[in-house]
Write an enzyme that holds these catalytic residues in place. Structure first.
Site, PDB file in Angstrom:
ATOM      1  CB  ALA A  64     -18.156  32.166  49.594  1.00 44.42           C
ATOM      2  N   GLY A 106     -20.080  33.393  54.604  1.00 40.01           N
ATOM      3  CA  GLY A 106     -20.247  31.943  54.782  1.00 40.01           C
ATOM      4  C   GLY A 106     -19.557  31.447  56.033  1.00 40.01           C
ATOM      5  CD  GLU A 109     -24.437  32.554  55.030  1.00 40.42           C
ATOM      6  OE1 GLU A 109     -23.444  32.483  54.282  1.00 40.42           O
ATOM      7  OE2 GLU A 109     -25.585  32.733  54.597  1.00 40.42           O
ATOM      8  CD  GLU A 129     -22.771  37.069  52.966  1.00 42.87           C
ATOM      9  OE1 GLU A 129     -22.971  38.011  53.775  1.00 42.87           O
ATOM     10  OE2 GLU A 129     -22.581  35.911  53.335  1.00 42.87           O
TER      11      GLU A 129
END
Ligand code: T1G
Length: 679
Positions: A64, A106, A109, A129
């Site tokens: 992200a 992300g 992910e 994170e």
């Protein structure tokens, strides 16, 4: 620079190869997520396409965009990450992630939502994170345990550590490791067309005792004061993963993620990540000189540390002093330091030998003749420094950069004595200079942009954190920290003990209380500096500190200062000081009030530093205070903390202290009226 489309797609036969191209590290900001979704939908609906490979230019994806969260709409669409990974779950065509560089947060992910994953041997994968104060928010807590099992998932999510492709393959996170990840992924995608694999969401978590593993980790985190809110929330999401159906557990993860992402600790962590990197970003400058050889003038503690830092970046160093014994002692100390690093496995013998090979030394400034960069680290006295720069000008090349390590003197007065003041810059290192990351790079009145850029470039090469400061008393950090120390001194005069002040601030998060810092640095240093500047004058704040200087209570170095030190290094009250302080009494002051007074003193002086344009931004000031003065990173920095506190409240507190103490320092003149980051 031509604007790259954020996502490019090409066809290899019946395989669509979609490549993220969002430099520098393919963060998944809103445009990238949208563009990727469009390309995936296009591939899914294209009959000529039978499978998809997702790759990234240079890096797969760093996850992200950390800047997006606090850009107002940041949290409005956290689900777009889930929309992307959710869409991958619904695709009928196989998707294979071709990973090179990093797949983090992300980014990993996204890869976990693909049918399969291939990585280059040099790739790094992880879910960092929880190191940023929050937790995976796009299915990581649900898919990772299904890929690698609950124990490995707990380890990777709780620690936030990155792993190599080899470790990832061993854990079952990758189907293959290949130096041509796109080629290998394309072949694998073709194979999956006829032999589809179940998506991770449809796989069970293998370990029958998974719930017990998660509960054990939760109990450990509950007992561990250092366990962050992000770790605890991630464990809750992992508990959902092992006890609930996938979609229900995914909804839990999103709920915990959105709540956490807005919390101060997560906001501070993102702010720190971006601020540290913003500080070193300079406007592009032409003809920035390269530095491959350096000379350090002054073989004392600072000079040795600076020389070690230069060696660690493979910059040839000549250590110079006026006295052969000091030079030899300096070289011996540096050699011992390198030997200690080898003994502690922090350095290989080969690296140590390579560093010693490019280290030379000598007496006399003429030894600096061939240096690209000279860093002066002599005694903190203006005349001494001016003499050095005057003499250096007759020795060095006209294009040699001359840097002063001065921590408090006026760089312009030093530069005046140099033949080329445009090549004079300040590089204020923090002791120990080979360890502390922060360097204040001081932009003198005559310093050329190329010289300033060269100093910043060298600092970055030393893996330091350079922050540019304009000339001003104490530059950024010392000037601000002095007002924090002054506030602590004034609290003594109101009857508060050094122990209470230190404890209150350390509990709040300061790495070390003000009096412990003073005893470590040496009370004689600041005492002599005040005397050299003509004494504290009417400012009664320093009278007690001056008394310590006059009594020889210099701190650790003399065995007693604000504390009395045992031979084993233990610290207890200094009975002589207790007697001296007995005459100072006042109403009980709470720990909270102590913290507010001292921390907001940092903010007040920071507001003046900003108003005087000595620092370019409040984020730079926070970077200095966190990386050089022990301000807790989890609180972002003094300015960030004041923003979160709210400027209206700050103004009220400052006005109250002004009325209560009559101290003109408590001025709101340069403070903002409202917070920028209001949310
Ligand atoms: N967001 C925004 N900018 C980033 C970024 C990020 N995630 N990662 C890097 N940058 C910028 C950085 O500011 C710098 O900018 C440039 O890229 C190079 O970075 C949904 C919510 C990838 C190992 O924690 O660890 O995904 O100065 O100087 O030393 O669950 O950057 O060039 O303008 O660090 O080579 C999780 C963070 C996000 C990875 C490269 N991801 N990045 O290191 O270069 S949260 C991360 C890194 C998330 C999901 C959650 C490193 C790196 P500029 P750099 P580097």
């Amino acid at each position: 620079m031509p604007h790259h489309p954020v996502v490019e797609s090409v066809r290899s036969g019946d395989i669509s190869i979609i490549t993220l191209s969002n430099p520098p590290v393919n963060t998944l900001g809103r445009p990238a997520r949208r563009a990727l979704l469009v390309e995936l939908e296009r591939a899914e609906n294209d009959e000529a396409v039978s499978a998809v490979v997702i790759a990234g230019r240079n890096n797969f994806s760093a996850g992200a965009d950390l800047a997006e969260f606090d850009s107002g709409e940041g949290l409005a669409e956290p689900t777009l990450h889930l929309t992307l990974t959710g869409y991958l779950d619904t695709m009928t065509k196989p998707t294979v992630a071709a990973i090179d560089g990093v797949a983090l947060g992300g980014g990993l992910e996204l890869a976990l939502a693909c049918s399969a994953r291939v990585a280059h041997p040099r790739a790094k994968l992880g879910l960092p994170e929880t190191t940023l104060g929050f937790m995976p928010g796009a299915g990581g807590t649900q898919r990772l345990p299904r890929a690698v099992g609950i124990e490995a998932a707990l380890d990777l999510i709780v620690t936030g550590r990155s792993i190599s492709s080899a470790e990832a393959e061993t854990l079952g996170l990758l189907e293959a490791v290949d130096p041509d990840p796109v080629g290998a992924a394309t072949q694998l995608a073709r194979r999956l067309v006829s032999a589809a694999k179940p998506r991770l969401r449809d796989r069970a978590i293998a370990e029958p005792l998974a719930e017990a593993f998660v509960d054990s980790a939760k109990r450990f985190a509950a007992r561990n004061p250092k366990a962050s809110a992000g770790v605890k929330a991630a464990l809750e999401a992992l508990r959902s993963a092992v006890t609930k159906p996938f979609d229900e557990a995914l909804a839990d993860e999103l709920e915990f993620f959105v709540r956490l992402a807005g919390e101060p600790e997560a906001r501070a962590a993102r702010y720190r990540f971006l601020s540290d990197r913003a500080a070193v970003r300079l406007r592009p400058v032409e003809n920035v000189p390269d530095v491959t050889t350096a000379a350090v003038i002054g073989a004392g503690t600072m000079g040795r540390g600076i020389a070690l830092a230069l060696l660690s970046a493979s910059i040839e160093v000549t250590l110079i002093d006026t006295d052969a014994d000091r030079v030899n002692a300096g070289i011996a100390a540096m050699t011992a330091d390198l030997d200690r690093a080898v003994a502690r496995m922090r350095l290989t013998e080969g690296d140590r030998d390579a560093q010693l090979k490019i280290l030379s030394s000598g007496v006399g400034l003429e030894k600096a003749a061939s240096a690209d960069l000279v860093i002066e680290a002599v005694f903190e006295n203006l005349d001494v420094k001016r003499d050095v720069f005057r003499a250096l000008s007759d020795v060095v090349r006209p294009d040699t950069i001359l840097a002063s390590n001065t921590s408090s003197l006026d760089l312009n007065l030093i530069a005046q004595t140099a033949a080329h003041p445009e090549r004079v810059v300040g590089m204020h290192f923090f002791s120990p200079a080979n360890i502390m990351r922060l360097v204040e790079v001081v932009d003198g009145g005559d310093t050329s942009p190329a010289t300033l850029a060269a100093a910043v470039k060298v600092a970055k090469r030393l893996r330091k954190l350079p922050v540019v400061a304009q000339v001003g008393p104490g530059f950024i950090g010392n000037r601000i920290f002095d007002q924090y120390i002054r506030q602590a001194q004034l609290l003594l005069r109101e009857g508060v003990s050094p122990q209470q002040i230190d404890s209150a601030l350390e509990r709040w998060g300061m790495a070390m209380g003000p009096f412990r810092v003073l005893d470590l640095v040496g009370n004689d240093i600041s005492w002599m500096a005040r005397k050299a500047a003509g004494g504290a004058g009417e400012d009664v704040a320093w009278q007690i500190a001056d008394a310590l200087g006059e009594n020889g209570w210099f701190g650790r170095k003399s065995g007693s200062g604000w504390y009395r030190y045992g031979d084993d290094g233990s610290a207890g009250p200094n009975p002589d000081l207790t007697e001296l302080l007995a005459s100072f009494t006042g109403p009980q002051i709470s720990d909270d009030e102590i913290v507010r007074r001292c921390i907001l003193a940092l903010v007040i002086e920071a507001s003046h530093v900003l108003a005087d344009r000595v620092a370019a931004t409040s984020a730079d000031i926070d970077t200095v205070m966190v990386n050089g003065y022990g301000f807790p990173a989890r609180r972002g920095g003094p300015w960030f903390f004041a923003e979160l506190t709210g400027w209206e409240l700050v103004q009220l507190l400052v006005k109250r202290w002004r009325e209560r103490t009559g101290d003109s320092f408590w001025s709101t003149a340069d403070l903002p009226l409202t917070e920028k980051n209001a949310s």
